[in-house]
Design a protein around this motif. Structure first.
Motif, PDB file in Angstrom:
ATOM      1  N   GLN A 190      25.516  36.093   8.554  1.00 31.60           N
ATOM      2  CA  GLN A 190      25.842  35.186   9.656  1.00 31.60           C
ATOM      3  C   GLN A 190      26.634  33.977   9.164  1.00 31.60           C
ATOM      4  O   GLN A 190      26.479  33.561   8.016  1.00 31.60           O
ATOM      5  CB  GLN A 190      24.553  34.724  10.363  1.00 31.60           C
ATOM      6  N   PRO A 191      27.474  33.406  10.031  1.00 26.29           N
ATOM      7  CA  PRO A 191      28.096  32.132   9.695  1.00 26.29           C
ATOM      8  C   PRO A 191      26.993  31.115   9.433  1.00 26.29           C
ATOM      9  O   PRO A 191      25.976  31.101  10.130  1.00 26.29           O
ATOM     10  CB  PRO A 191      28.888  31.786  10.963  1.00 26.29           C
ATOM     11  N   THR A 192      27.209  30.292   8.427  1.00 21.93           N
ATOM     12  CA  THR A 192      26.157  29.386   7.963  1.00 21.93           C
ATOM     13  C   THR A 192      26.805  28.056   7.621  1.00 21.93           C
ATOM     14  O   THR A 192      27.882  28.023   7.018  1.00 21.93           O
ATOM     15  CB  THR A 192      25.468  30.003   6.728  1.00 21.93           C
ATOM     16  N   LEU A 193      26.168  26.955   8.020  1.00 27.66           N
ATOM     17  CA  LEU A 193      26.741  25.626   7.773  1.00 27.66           C
ATOM     18  C   LEU A 193      26.119  25.002   6.525  1.00 27.66           C
ATOM     19  O   LEU A 193      24.903  24.980   6.374  1.00 27.66           O
ATOM     20  CB  LEU A 193      26.507  24.714   8.977  1.00 27.66           C
ATOM     21  N   TYR A 194      27.002  24.504   5.652  1.00 23.75           N
ATOM     22  CA  TYR A 194      26.557  23.851   4.421  1.00 23.75           C
ATOM     23  C   TYR A 194      27.114  22.443   4.361  1.00 23.75           C
ATOM     24  O   TYR A 194      28.246  22.200   4.777  1.00 23.75           O
ATOM     25  CB  TYR A 194      27.051  24.623   3.194  1.00 23.75           C
ATOM     26  N   ALA A 195      26.315  21.528   3.794  1.00 20.02           N
ATOM     27  CA  ALA A 195      26.810  20.177   3.519  1.00 20.02           C
ATOM     28  C   ALA A 195      27.854  20.255   2.411  1.00 20.02           C
ATOM     29  O   ALA A 195      27.821  21.159   1.570  1.00 20.02           O
ATOM     30  CB  ALA A 195      25.655  19.283   3.095  1.00 20.02           C
ATOM     31  N   LEU A 196      28.768  19.290   2.424  1.00 23.36           N
ATOM     32  CA  LEU A 196      29.821  19.257   1.408  1.00 23.36           C
ATOM     33  C   LEU A 196      29.278  19.021   0.009  1.00 23.36           C
ATOM     34  O   LEU A 196      29.954  19.308  -0.976  1.00 23.36           O
ATOM     35  CB  LEU A 196      30.824  18.149   1.746  1.00 23.36           C
TER      36      LEU A 196
END
Lengths: 372, 372
Positions: A244-250
């Motif tokens: 799945q698309p997954t959001l990560y902090a920079l």
């Protein structure tokens, strides 16, 4: 080692070139659709020429796709030949069958080039699991999607333009669905999980969400909240597996993987987290790992681990999601924030993917660092 | 495999525990200064008890330091025992001598735990160089320095406070010079380069600059220009090897390595860049790689590569540097910018380190992405 090479495309030519530099590997015959002549290998259109050549001990399959690769590989196994393949679809779909057949005929199968191109990820798993128990694997396994998402994020392109550039560079096919719908990552994840945990995942249990519906605005909202979006496959020993698309902090490694690179990680009970970064595809990185597998066969290394039984994947864990659906209603669960047209809500992995099946124009992304 | 374990500190106890879970490894005797008793291994204060035990085929050395580790290891080699060690100082300083001695007595030496703790970096080099030619290695190899620099950058601490916290957490010694002056990284770099390139680097040629003199203000200026500072060891096949503070943009992997983690990379002619990330030290990650080496010995893997001849390292390449010197004059070379009390100037690696020797209170950092 005398090799019968099936396929003489991008990777096949790479394998042919690299084996020339290895003392104890010779490509004796090449199966190739086109008429070609090679100075030191017989080219044939007929697989039987390779199958019946008793001097060939190892078949390298770099045709890709399920058929006729499946028929060629199973015939070669029955003929007592070792197999080295870069074919993730074949190995993910026929995993337990091919392993059993190879065991029955006393031959070896290796497929390191099937996941992570040049990284040697499956060999890294083999080494790690030798002395440790793996709890989780996860990572960015598809260079095409990473290139598209990275271009949207860093260059401010919309999806169509980013895809067009990926196609121009040869990273994406004219018909890109295997990559952008997550199928490629799905194959790689299943194969990796099978080897990491010594199981055979029930494929229908492993849900996939791709990046086809992501928009310029989605990326803008992620950016405003300090996130970048990556397509990630994750599997856990305790019954999770999904793409799945997954959001990560920079500030996380995943947030900084550029262009068409891969980053794949394991979490071991003793080793803790280890990550492997490199070119995920391309002629030479992929061909190199085919040659590494041949070298491993010469050192007596067969398959990575025994194949356990079929294993169900309940995917019960609850996550926080970004969900944007052109047509409602949203999956059940408390909504905590509104990001443009998207909503932030909580749901289990299984629930979320069940809902997504009925909403093929929606876009979802998991936000792991928001899980309480 | 019957093991004589030299040292029962943090790593030694870890090795003892982990080998219990391995079917074919037994710790038979332990050399330990303290009086201890173990249920299934004989504890001794006298190394001769291990040396003279003919049933012991493998000596695991986790005492650290040059002496008496050197005497124990050479005696064990002469007695026909294989060696597994986590001792980077020993392996870096006596590299060619120990390899020659082991070859002469027909035994193996492995030392994967000496670099990168849990990462298995030296084994990754062994695998990569089997089928590829390595051009460069570089990386963050010291978790203590990374912890200090990361704390200064992310938490805004000054050097003294960051060091104090590292000491509280057990990452830094009371006398921290081995870490902060770059000696630990120097050992790890030399050993890695020797294995990567099949050489034996002339140690006196490999210059080291540490982080002892870095200040809160230096970090502030780096931050203002979009950089973070890391202590990095680099070696290139074409005659470069050095350890020095190095500035990376936040968009690079190196810029995002947190806490006491390591990131070490190789660049292969065929593979391109590959990076390995993980816990650089600690009981279990280090002990795990000792056990991995034992497993490799059982699979017939001896040393990583043959040892080539002594190799000089001219370090002629020109770089751009941040230099801050409480007392001048600066090294010769054009100055292009002023960052607070620091100056940005160009000089060769050899020139810069020659100058630094005469200015022990100065701080320097290389800025690789500014090289034209």
């Amino acid at each position: 080692m005398k090799i019968g090479l099936l396929g003489f495309g991008t990777v096949g030519e790479g394998v042919y070139e690299l084996t020339k530099q290895q003392e104890n590997m010779t490509v004796a015959r090449v199966l190739c659709r086109k008429d070609r002549s090679l100075p030191d290998a017989a080219v044939t259109h007929d697989f039987a020429d390779i199958l019946q050549d008793e001097t060939i001990d190892t078949v390298v399959e770099v045709i890709g796709g399920l058929h006729p690769a499946y028929e060629y590989v199973t015939d070669a196994i029955r003929a007592g030949k070792n197999i080295v393949t870069a074919n993730k679809a074949l190995m993910a779909v026929y995993y337990d069958e091919l392993l059993a057949l190879a065991a029955q005929h006393g031959v070896s199968i290796r497929c390191t080039a099937a996941v992570g191109g040049g990284i040697g990820w499956l060999s890294a798993l083999e080494r790690a699991r030798r002395v440790d128990t793996l709890r989780e694997i996860h990572g960015i396994m598809n260079g095409t999607c990473n290139y598209i998402l990275d271009s949207m994020t860093r260059l401010g392109l919309d999806y169509a333009e980013a895809l067009r550039r990926a196609q121009e560079l040869g990273y994406a096919e004219a018909e890109p669905s295997t990559d952008v719908d997550g199928i490629d990552t799905w194959h790689k994840l299943i194969l990796s999980a099978n080897i990491a945990f010594g199981v055979s995942l029930e494929k229908a249990d492993v849900p996939v969400a791709g990046i086809r519906n992501i928009t310029y605005d989605d990326i803008g909202w992620f950016n405003r909240h300090g996130y970048v979006c990556k397509l990630v496959g994750t599997a856990r020993r305790d019954g999770e597996a999904h793409v799945q698309p997954t959001l990560y902090a920079l500030s996380e490694l995943e947030g900084n993987i550029p262009a068409n690179f891969n980053l794949i990680s394991l979490d071991g009970e003793v080793a803790g987290r280890q990550s492997f970064y490199g070119q995920g595809a391309g002629r030479y990185p992929t061909a190199l790992n085919v040659v590494q597998d041949c070298a491993d066969l010469l050192e007596g290394k067969g398959f990575y681990c025994p194949c356990g039984g079929k294993t169900a994947v309940p995917n019960r864990s609850r996550m926080v999601w970004y969900v944007r659906a052109p047509r409602g209603p949203l999956p059940e669960g408390p909504v905590s924030e509104q990001w443009g047209e998207g909503k932030i809500l909580e749901a289990s992995v299984a629930e979320m993917h069940r809902w997504l099946k009925d909403h093929p124009d929606a876009f979802i992304a998991a936000i792991p660092d928001r899980v309480k």
